[in-house]
Design a protein around this motif. Structure first.
Motif, PDB file in Angstrom:
ATOM      1  N   ARG A   1       0.857  -1.200   0.000  1.00 29.25           N
ATOM      2  CA  ARG A   1       0.000   0.000   0.000  1.00 29.25           C
ATOM      3  C   ARG A   1       0.884   1.239   0.000  1.00 29.25           C
ATOM      4  N   ASP A   2       0.806   1.979  -1.087  1.00 27.03           N
ATOM      5  CA  ASP A   2       1.594   3.208  -1.223  1.00 27.03           C
ATOM      6  C   ASP A   2       0.695   4.268  -1.860  1.00 27.03           C
ATOM      7  N   VAL A   3      -0.342   4.632  -1.137  1.00 26.22           N
ATOM      8  CA  VAL A   3      -1.370   5.546  -1.643  1.00 26.22           C
ATOM      9  C   VAL A   3      -1.388   6.801  -0.788  1.00 26.22           C
ATOM     10  N   PHE A   4      -1.291   7.939  -1.467  1.00 25.18           N
ATOM     11  CA  PHE A   4      -1.352   9.215  -0.762  1.00 25.18           C
ATOM     12  C   PHE A   4      -2.234  10.190  -1.532  1.00 25.18           C
ATOM     13  N   ALA A   5      -2.967  11.000  -0.784  1.00 29.23           N
ATOM     14  CA  ALA A   5      -3.643  12.171  -1.330  1.00 29.23           C
ATOM     15  C   ALA A   5      -2.919  13.354  -0.709  1.00 29.23           C
ATOM     16  N   GLY A   6      -2.048  14.004  -1.482  1.00 24.81           N
ATOM     17  CA  GLY A   6      -1.131  14.972  -0.894  1.00 24.81           C
ATOM     18  C   GLY A   6      -0.087  14.219  -0.101  1.00 24.81           C
TER      19      GLY A   6
END
Length: 286
Positions: free
Chosen positions: A165-170
């Motif tokens: 998991r390598d998910v970013f919003a900003g």
């Protein structure tokens, strides 16, 4: 998409929005579904490019050598997986957050029989990455456009060996991807002995990282954390890798040696240390 919570390279920006190159990357700024993507040549390497999403460094790609991982946290992920899995196996990897597919390129090069799926919410970005970089084709590597949690919930039980998991919003991971309910779905998708790995960006108080560790530890019997000493001591903002599995992980001597030998030396904590770190932290819920 994925972003790195700390910049690791100085970049030289270029203006303009040129047309897409017919073969290979072209510097410029491009519209994508979630904003803009800027492709910048790495001034330290003619073979490398930096991808910035809405102004935030997201990925680094060495076109000539996919085993070169410029962001420290990506090297830590690679070292952890390499210490636990045999290079000859047909590794099944699910990447939640695609970016420029840097990790997928690495595993394709080092695990020739790997089968990988990259989940990327931004369809325009996925198309650009396919155009720019020499990505393996299906069935070796498939890019699936969609929201990471929604896709994970549809996957068949015990069909992945590694979930990253390598998910970013900003600079923040969306909350629905950090809860106990989501982690339950990840555990269901993992085969016995599989590894769940998250890139956790946090501030010096480490409250988010402690909560993430507590949430993962509620679902998995064994955990590990990889980070540099300053991050582990709460001295700065940055990234740490938190991993969970139903078998012991992080204890291979070769892993500790690899982590100490990097440009930013890192330490690995095994299960007992991680649980002490996460003690009294809340398990996140939907």
């Amino acid at each position: 998409m994925n972003t790195v919570a700390k910049g690791t390279r100085k970049t030289r920006t270029r203006s303009g929005t040129p047309e897409r190159g017919e073969s290979g990357p072209v510097a410029g700024t491009f519209p994508i579904d979630t904003g803009t993507c800027e492709l910048v040549r790495d001034q330290y390497s003619d073979d490398s490019w930096i991808i910035q999403i809405n102004g935030v460094p997201s990925s680094h790609v060495n076109v000539a050598d996919p085993t070169v991982l410029d962001f420290e946290y990506m090297r830590w992920i690679a070292h952890l997986v390499d210490s636990e899995r045999d290079k000859t196996e047909r590794l099944r990897v699910l990447h939640l957050g695609g970016g420029a597919c840097s990790m997928a390129r690495y595993f394709a090069a080092t695990y020739p029989d790997a089968r990988q799926v990259v989940v990327e919410i931004d369809g325009a970005l996925a198309e650009l990455v396919r155009d720019w970089f020499d990505l393996p084709r299906a069935p070796l590597l498939r890019i699936r456009v969609g929201e990471a949690r929604a896709v994970t919930e549809t996957l068949t039980e015990s069909t992945r060996d590694v979930v990253i998991r390598d998910v970013f919003a900003g600079n923040t991971t969306p909350t629905p991807l950090t809860t106990g309910q989501f982690t339950t779905h990840v555990r269901r998708v993992l085969a016995p002995g599989g590894i769940y790995i998250v890139n956790c960006g946090d501030t010096p108080d480490l409250q988010g990282a402690r909560s993430e560790a507590a949430t993962i530890g509620a679902q998995f019997e064994h955990m590990a954390i990889i980070a540099d000493p300053a991050m582990l001591k709460g001295r700065r903002y940055g990234n740490m890798i938190i991993a969970g599995s139903d078998v012991p992980i992080g204890g291979q001597p070769a892993l500790a040696r690899e982590l100490l030998g990097g440009g930013v030396p890192a330490h690995v904590w095994q299960d007992a240390e991680v649980r002490k770190f996460a003690a009294n932290a809340p398990v996140r819920q939907d």
